[in-house]
Structures are given as C-alpha cells and as structure tokens.
Design an enzyme around this catalytic site. Sequence first.
Site, PDB file in Angstrom:
ATOM      1  N   GLY A  40      53.058  42.302  32.482  1.00  0.00           N
ATOM      2  CA  GLY A  40      52.837  43.667  33.071  1.00  0.00           C
ATOM      3  C   GLY A  40      53.558  44.128  34.145  1.00  0.00           C
ATOM      4  O   GLY A  40      53.171  44.482  35.391  1.00  0.00           O
ATOM      5  N   ASP A  96      51.142  49.369  37.324  1.00  0.00           N
ATOM      6  CA  ASP A  96      50.524  49.764  38.527  1.00  0.00           C
ATOM      7  C   ASP A  96      50.259  48.570  39.487  1.00  0.00           C
ATOM      8  O   ASP A  96      50.876  48.803  40.678  1.00  0.00           O
ATOM      9  CB  ASP A  96      49.172  50.488  38.317  1.00  0.00           C
ATOM     10  CG  ASP A  96      48.797  51.463  39.332  1.00  0.00           C
ATOM     11  OD1 ASP A  96      49.777  52.260  39.485  1.00  0.00           O
ATOM     12  OD2 ASP A  96      47.556  51.254  39.916  1.00  0.00           O
ATOM     13  N   ARG A 127      57.256  45.879  28.242  1.00  0.00           N
ATOM     14  CA  ARG A 127      57.633  46.260  26.954  1.00  0.00           C
ATOM     15  C   ARG A 127      58.519  47.447  26.977  1.00  0.00           C
ATOM     16  O   ARG A 127      59.205  47.584  25.942  1.00  0.00           O
ATOM     17  CB  ARG A 127      56.168  46.809  26.065  1.00  0.00           C
ATOM     18  CG  ARG A 127      55.439  45.503  25.604  1.00  0.00           C
ATOM     19  CD  ARG A 127      54.122  46.041  24.804  1.00  0.00           C
ATOM     20  NE  ARG A 127      53.247  46.110  25.758  1.00  0.00           N
ATOM     21  CZ  ARG A 127      52.076  46.684  25.423  1.00  0.00           C
ATOM     22  NH1 ARG A 127      51.595  47.020  24.157  1.00  0.00           N
ATOM     23  NH2 ARG A 127      50.926  47.068  26.004  1.00  0.00           N
ATOM     24  N   LYS A 129      40.993  40.750  37.734  1.00  0.00           N
ATOM     25  CA  LYS A 129      39.713  41.179  37.208  1.00  0.00           C
ATOM     26  C   LYS A 129      39.766  42.154  36.203  1.00  0.00           C
ATOM     27  O   LYS A 129      40.890  42.885  36.478  1.00  0.00           O
ATOM     28  CB  LYS A 129      38.591  41.364  38.381  1.00  0.00           C
ATOM     29  CG  LYS A 129      38.769  42.714  38.823  1.00  0.00           C
ATOM     30  CD  LYS A 129      37.550  43.078  39.684  1.00  0.00           C
ATOM     31  CE  LYS A 129      37.262  44.575  39.916  1.00  0.00           C
ATOM     32  NZ  LYS A 129      37.873  45.593  40.243  1.00  0.00           N
ATOM     33  N   ASP A 159      40.196  37.702  43.511  1.00  0.00           N
ATOM     34  CA  ASP A 159      39.297  38.599  44.133  1.00  0.00           C
ATOM     35  C   ASP A 159      39.719  38.986  45.386  1.00  0.00           C
ATOM     36  O   ASP A 159      39.836  38.375  46.374  1.00  0.00           O
ATOM     37  CB  ASP A 159      38.002  37.977  44.450  1.00  0.00           C
ATOM     38  CG  ASP A 159      36.776  39.095  44.927  1.00  0.00           C
ATOM     39  OD1 ASP A 159      37.185  39.931  45.666  1.00  0.00           O
ATOM     40  OD2 ASP A 159      35.973  39.333  44.210  1.00  0.00           O
ATOM     41  N   HIS A 160      40.480  40.131  45.282  1.00  0.00           N
ATOM     42  CA  HIS A 160      41.434  40.465  46.474  1.00  0.00           C
ATOM     43  C   HIS A 160      40.839  40.637  47.864  1.00  0.00           C
ATOM     44  O   HIS A 160      41.383  40.591  48.748  1.00  0.00           O
ATOM     45  CB  HIS A 160      42.251  41.680  45.964  1.00  0.00           C
ATOM     46  CG  HIS A 160      41.686  43.022  46.360  1.00  0.00           C
ATOM     47  ND1 HIS A 160      40.864  43.540  45.376  1.00  0.00           N
ATOM     48  CD2 HIS A 160      41.732  43.842  47.353  1.00  0.00           C
ATOM     49  CE1 HIS A 160      40.047  44.896  45.802  1.00  0.00           C
ATOM     50  NE2 HIS A 160      40.828  44.934  47.039  1.00  0.00           N
ATOM     51  N   GLU A 192      33.560  54.116  49.613  1.00  0.00           N
ATOM     52  CA  GLU A 192      34.741  54.539  49.446  1.00  0.00           C
ATOM     53  C   GLU A 192      34.629  56.407  49.355  1.00  0.00           C
ATOM     54  O   GLU A 192      33.702  56.693  48.769  1.00  0.00           O
ATOM     55  CB  GLU A 192      35.417  54.242  48.018  1.00  0.00           C
ATOM     56  CG  GLU A 192      35.485  52.643  48.203  1.00  0.00           C
ATOM     57  CD  GLU A 192      36.185  52.283  46.576  1.00  0.00           C
ATOM     58  OE1 GLU A 192      37.303  52.367  46.644  1.00  0.00           O
ATOM     59  OE2 GLU A 192      35.613  51.888  45.585  1.00  0.00           O
ATOM     60  N   HIS A 238      33.403  41.354  44.466  1.00  0.00           N
ATOM     61  CA  HIS A 238      33.467  41.597  45.977  1.00  0.00           C
ATOM     62  C   HIS A 238      32.411  41.325  46.646  1.00  0.00           C
ATOM     63  O   HIS A 238      32.416  40.565  47.474  1.00  0.00           O
ATOM     64  CB  HIS A 238      34.400  42.965  46.242  1.00  0.00           C
ATOM     65  CG  HIS A 238      35.382  43.328  45.400  1.00  0.00           C
ATOM     66  ND1 HIS A 238      36.398  42.464  45.060  1.00  0.00           N
ATOM     67  CD2 HIS A 238      35.889  44.275  44.795  1.00  0.00           C
ATOM     68  CE1 HIS A 238      37.182  42.725  44.270  1.00  0.00           C
ATOM     69  NE2 HIS A 238      36.976  44.136  44.001  1.00  0.00           N
ATOM     70  N   LYS A 255      31.357  55.213  45.015  1.00  0.00           N
ATOM     71  CA  LYS A 255      32.854  56.285  45.201  1.00  0.00           C
ATOM     72  C   LYS A 255      32.151  57.441  45.588  1.00  0.00           C
ATOM     73  O   LYS A 255      31.154  58.084  45.457  1.00  0.00           O
ATOM     74  CB  LYS A 255      33.385  56.169  43.730  1.00  0.00           C
ATOM     75  CG  LYS A 255      33.798  54.774  43.340  1.00  0.00           C
ATOM     76  CD  LYS A 255      35.058  54.829  42.690  1.00  0.00           C
ATOM     77  CE  LYS A 255      35.613  53.503  42.055  1.00  0.00           C
ATOM     78  NZ  LYS A 255      36.548  52.728  43.198  1.00  0.00           N
TER      79      LYS A 255
END
Length: 502
Positions: free
Chosen positions: A22, A26, A56, A162, A191-192, A230, A254, A354
């Site tokens: 990847g 992103d 790719r 995740k 798990d950031h 958020e 989280h 959110k």
Amino acid sequence: MMDYNKMFGGDKDLSAILVIFGGTGDLTHRKLMPALYNMLLDGLVPEHFRVVSIGRRDKTEEEYKKEIHASVAKYSRNKVDESIWSKLNDMITYYRFDFREYDGYSMLKEYLEDIDKRAETKGNRIYYMAVAPEYFKTIVHGLHMANMAKTEGSWSRLVIEKPFGKDLNTASQLNHKLLEVFEEKDIYRIDHYLGKEMIQNIMVLRFSNSIFESIWNNKFIDNIQISLTEKLGVGTRGGYYENSGAMRDMIQNHIMQILSLVAMEPPVNLKTDSIRTEKLKVIEAIEDISPEFLRENVVFGQYGKGVIDGNPVVGYREEINVPEDSGTETFVALKLYINNFRWAGTPFYIRTGKRLGTYGAEIVIQFKDLPNILYFKDSNIQEPNLLVIRIQPNVGVFFQFNTKDFNSHHGIVPTKMDTSHVNPTQGNTPEAYERLIYDILRGDSTLFSRWDEVEAAWTIADKIIRYREQSNVKFPNYDAGSMGPIKAFELLAKEGRKWWNI
Ligand code: BG6
C-alpha cells in the site's frame, strides 16, 4: 535531538527492510513517510535500513519519490531539511507489484534478498499492511507461499492496521489465518492511540504518584468520563465508514484501550505481557451488557447538516458513498460498569462522535463530593475535584480544587491548575506513528494490541452493535456542530451528573 537510544536501549540490532504493502496509499503518504522522516531527523533510523514501497500503479521511482517528498513536506511535524530528506530518499525504493498475484512473491523475495546483500539489512523484515482489510489474508498467504514469513537467523514482523475484523467472528478468522503464518509475538496490531504521548502517560501518572494511586478507586471517584470528539465528518471515507460506524471505528479499539489503561491494576512489572494481561482483565470485568441494560445506557446518533466553525456542512446521509437512508451511527454515548473490587459501582461514561462542536480527547476523573457541611452548609455550592487527562489538542493534566475566594469574606471558589500546553504540529512531540514504528523495529509490542484484548473488546462491541441494529433510532438526530443528541446529556442528567467540557 532526543536521546532515544538512552531512553529505549540502543544496543539492539535494528537492521531491517520495511516492506509497505500500500505504498501509494493515504496512510503511507500522511503518516508512515512523515514518521520515517522525523525518525531520521531524531537519529532513530538505523544505518542498515531500507523501505520498499509496493504499489500497483505504474510509476517511475522518481515520480514516486517526488510525491512522497510533497507529502512529507505537507504532513511532517518538522520542516523538511533537504539533507535529511535525501537520506530518506536514498533508503526508499518503489516496487511495482500486484499483491493479488501469488506468482510475484518469489520475485519480491529475491528483490529483498538482493537489498540484504547491498545494504546489510540481514534478512530482517517488517511487512506493513497499509492496504484495505480485504487484502490482509491475501498478502499473508502470499508471504507464506513464498516462504517469506519465517527465516533462519533473522526476524519477520507483521504490522496490521485496523479494522481487525468486522465482528468477533471475522476477527477470529483473520487472526487464525495470521497465526498460521506468523507467531503472536511477531504480529503488531496497530492502535495508533497507544502511540500518543498522553496515553502512555496514563500509566506513568497513575503508578508513579502516590497521591493519585491511593485514591484511584470507587471509594473516592464518583465517575470517569472518556470523550473523543471530532469536528471532522467522514470526508471521503463514507464507503469505509458505512461498514464501520463509531462503534467499530472508535469504541472497539481506541476507547477500549484507553479504558483499560485508566482502570487496570498495577502490573507486576513493566514487561509487555504483564501490562497487556492487566489491561485484558479490565475488559473482561465489564458488566454483562444485556439489551435491557443498553436500553437505559446507550445513545446512538447520526449527524444532520449544520455549521462547524462558521461553515455550513452537509449531514452524514449527504456525504459521498453514503446511502440517503443510512442507519450508521456517527456518535455513541455509553455508560459502563467494571465489576471488580476497585471499580464496582463507579460509572464510566464514554462518548465519541463526528461533526461535533469541539475537537478533543480527554479523560475526566470526577472525585466524590464531601458532605455538605461546614463551608458547604449554607451558601457555597460544592464544585467537585476534577482531574483531567488531556490527550489532544492540548497535552497535559488539569486539576480543579477548592480554595478560599480572596474577593469575599467566606466564599469558596474552584481553582484550576493546568499543566497542559498546545501540542505543536511542528515541534518536539513525536507523533504516534514515529513511536510505533520505532517500537516495531525494536521488537517491543507493548503499545500494540494482543489478540485476547482485541477478542475481549469485540465481545463487548458485538453486543452493542447487535442492539443498535435491532433498535429503531430515528436518524439524523443531532446537528453538525452540536455536542450530540439530547439523549446523551440525559444519560448523565438522570443520575444528577453532567459531561464536563473543561
Ligand atoms: C481513526 C478513525 O482510527 O481515528 C478515524 O478511523 C478517526 O475515523 C481517527 O478520525 C481519530 O484519530 P486522531 O488521532 O485524529 O484522534
């Protein structure tokens, strides 16, 4: 420059190739490459280290590096110093490969072995799954077929982002597949949040201050609130979010991790497994969540249109790739009990959403009131002692306690002590991914989730998700820019409490 070698022990051989599946995605652009750049700046990248970015797309190495340079310039917390960049530039190669084609893995293996010879990377590998989850199994299978996962005299680690499954069942299946190829100790489930400085500081605060640890229980604490709020909406991730919702996106991972750090018993030592075992016990002690319990104690929400920072924004159902009758929750408020001696009877309130009016992550510990006598007998209203652990945007600790009001003869006022400061986007606080990548290199999995923790968290999340699917909540039920559905406030108000927005 931070002396990480001193902090974490610099005697280990960290030579390795980081293989990113990847490489054009992103995550690589926004997080991984800027993190590597900052690690390089801080002297944390070993000499014999290379990055192979797999994608790719047909592009030349030069084109790829130009794009990475632009992303590092955009997302790094430190300004780009071209001399440091050129070192990273020399470490990266772009490798075009469709990882769905099993034939290609043996060629990739040879390619990596060739780098080993030139760069003395010693056969050590970090395989980073920065791809959509449907490819996790495919890639791991490919690595297995080409005999790339276990090698004599070197190590191979698998890093997995995740979502780790969609529910307990799919998570178990995925885990089973991974364990056929990698050992548990070599699987790093990211798990950031665990990489954030203040999350790591929870244990330090609790277990290195007698003043906190001695009162950290149901005898002194009235309730604990964990809020991750958020302002952002789902943006371009509508497709992903539709299959996820706030429960899978934030609570299963989280929030469960934060909850376990806040509530865990002191571990017997600071070894990875001792800490993880204590964290696991917290999740296992969560009171059985029945539909009857949830009827009174959970609130789901979905944002409608509204205004954020003065700008009108669309509702969730108008976002890209979201159906106009979507039943996905973008907000959850929940009350939980942890049924052990330390916490029985103390409510834990959790909330995440959110498109809310504020952005922040905070843990509020509200201490019990004193009896309403002496100073609080007549005129003074008692404000509780509050300890707030600020995770973001500010980082630090806030404490509220009562003192004499010097402006009046007998008034009592809450005094606010705040050690927190704004976390500079450009500055010295390492970002979560820097810490996490460095730990993977060192082979320290303390800040990653062990399978049984993930499993326990799914057991809880599954019940709540099932309940949500069966209950008929009318969405949208909160305006973008508000603090969520009215019912989320009632959840606390009916018990004489309120959410603290400190
Ligand atoms: C991610 C979620 O795990 O965490 C996102 O998928 C969310 O939806 C993000 O926005 C929040 O992380 P942070 O570090 O910005 O608080």
